[in-house]
Design a protein around this motif. Structure first.
Motif, PDB file in Angstrom:
ATOM      1  N   SER A  25       0.870  -1.345   0.030  1.00 40.38           N
ATOM      2  CA  SER A  25      -0.057   0.039   0.079  1.00 40.38           C
ATOM      3  C   SER A  25       0.895   1.310   0.149  1.00 40.38           C
ATOM      4  O   SER A  25       2.056   1.131   0.229  1.00 40.38           O
ATOM      5  N   ALA A  29      -2.530   6.499   0.076  1.00 44.60           N
ATOM      6  CA  ALA A  29      -3.679   5.828   0.051  1.00 44.60           C
ATOM      7  C   ALA A  29      -4.212   5.535   1.499  1.00 44.60           C
ATOM      8  O   ALA A  29      -5.274   5.744   1.513  1.00 44.60           O
ATOM      9  N   ARG A  32      -5.320   8.885   2.512  1.00 54.10           N
ATOM     10  CA  ARG A  32      -6.779   9.313   1.976  1.00 54.10           C
ATOM     11  C   ARG A  32      -7.909   8.427   2.688  1.00 54.10           C
ATOM     12  O   ARG A  32      -8.909   8.931   2.873  1.00 54.10           O
ATOM     13  N   SER A  37      -6.097  13.029   2.903  1.00 52.75           N
ATOM     14  CA  SER A  37      -5.098  12.650   1.778  1.00 52.75           C
ATOM     15  C   SER A  37      -3.841  13.481   1.906  1.00 52.75           C
ATOM     16  O   SER A  37      -3.028  13.200   1.226  1.00 52.75           O
ATOM     17  N   ARG A  65       4.657   6.484  -3.251  1.00 52.56           N
ATOM     18  CA  ARG A  65       3.732   6.326  -4.445  1.00 52.56           C
ATOM     19  C   ARG A  65       4.419   5.797  -5.653  1.00 52.56           C
ATOM     20  O   ARG A  65       3.964   5.075  -6.493  1.00 52.56           O
ATOM     21  N   ASP A 106      -5.517  -0.735  -2.423  1.00 53.05           N
ATOM     22  CA  ASP A 106      -6.226   0.496  -1.814  1.00 53.05           C
ATOM     23  C   ASP A 106      -7.039   0.437  -1.084  1.00 53.05           C
ATOM     24  O   ASP A 106      -8.187  -0.492  -1.453  1.00 53.05           O
ATOM     25  N   CYS A 108      -9.437   2.021   0.152  1.00 56.71           N
ATOM     26  CA  CYS A 108     -10.808   2.724  -0.230  1.00 56.71           C
ATOM     27  C   CYS A 108     -11.385   2.128  -1.517  1.00 56.71           C
ATOM     28  O   CYS A 108     -12.405   2.161  -1.710  1.00 56.71           O
ATOM     29  N   ARG A 109     -10.362   1.352  -2.139  1.00 60.63           N
ATOM     30  CA  ARG A 109     -11.224   0.534  -3.361  1.00 60.63           C
ATOM     31  C   ARG A 109     -11.370  -0.821  -3.014  1.00 60.63           C
ATOM     32  O   ARG A 109     -12.451  -1.228  -3.529  1.00 60.63           O
TER      33      ARG A 109
END
Length: 111
Positions: A25, A29, A32, A37, A65, A106, A108-109
């Motif tokens: 990760s 991410a 956020r 974020s 990132r 992610d 959030c995903r």
DNA sequence: GGTGTGACAATGG
DNA sequence: GCCATTGCCACAC
């Protein structure tokens, strides 16, 4: 008081522990997912204090990132992070996670 | 209560 | 497309 569990750090520890094995990760991410974020730097800092938690935090699954093991130097030995990642069947070359894009988890995903 | 920091990220040239 | 700079927000002193 009782801000420990509600503190930003605690959230980071929890999410970091939530990272499934074989996945990686990013600080942004996680930040956020926590609602900040722009506090990506705090995530790294939180992991820096993870040594004071008394519990092991899979911080080796957290990279920047670019998929680069930025904090490998903070594991005690620069080889520890790479070794841990390889232990998760994650290929690491030149301190970079191979197929980082595919291994990216992610919260959030995925959640 | 203010200052400094920090394992990043995004933007600009 | 790569290098340099700024922004940023939460925690420690």
């Amino acid at each position: 008081m009782m801000s420990d569990e509600n503190g930003f750090f605690e959230k980071v520890y929890r999410v970091t522990c939530m990272i499934p094995p074989g996945r990686v990760s990013t600080y942004g991410a996680i930040a956020r997912f926590l609602g900040s974020s722009r506090s990506a730097r705090m995530v790294g800092w939180a992991l820096n204090n993870c040594h004071s938690m008394g519990e092991f935090i899979p911080a080796h699954r957290v990279v920047n990132r670019n998929g680069i093991l930025t904090g490998k130097h903070h594991f005690g030995t620069p080889n520890a992070m790479k070794q841990l990642l390889e232990n998760e069947n994650i290929k690491v070359v030149d301190d970079r996670v191979v197929d980082f894009r595919k291994l990216l988890w992610d919260p959030c995903r995925e959640l």
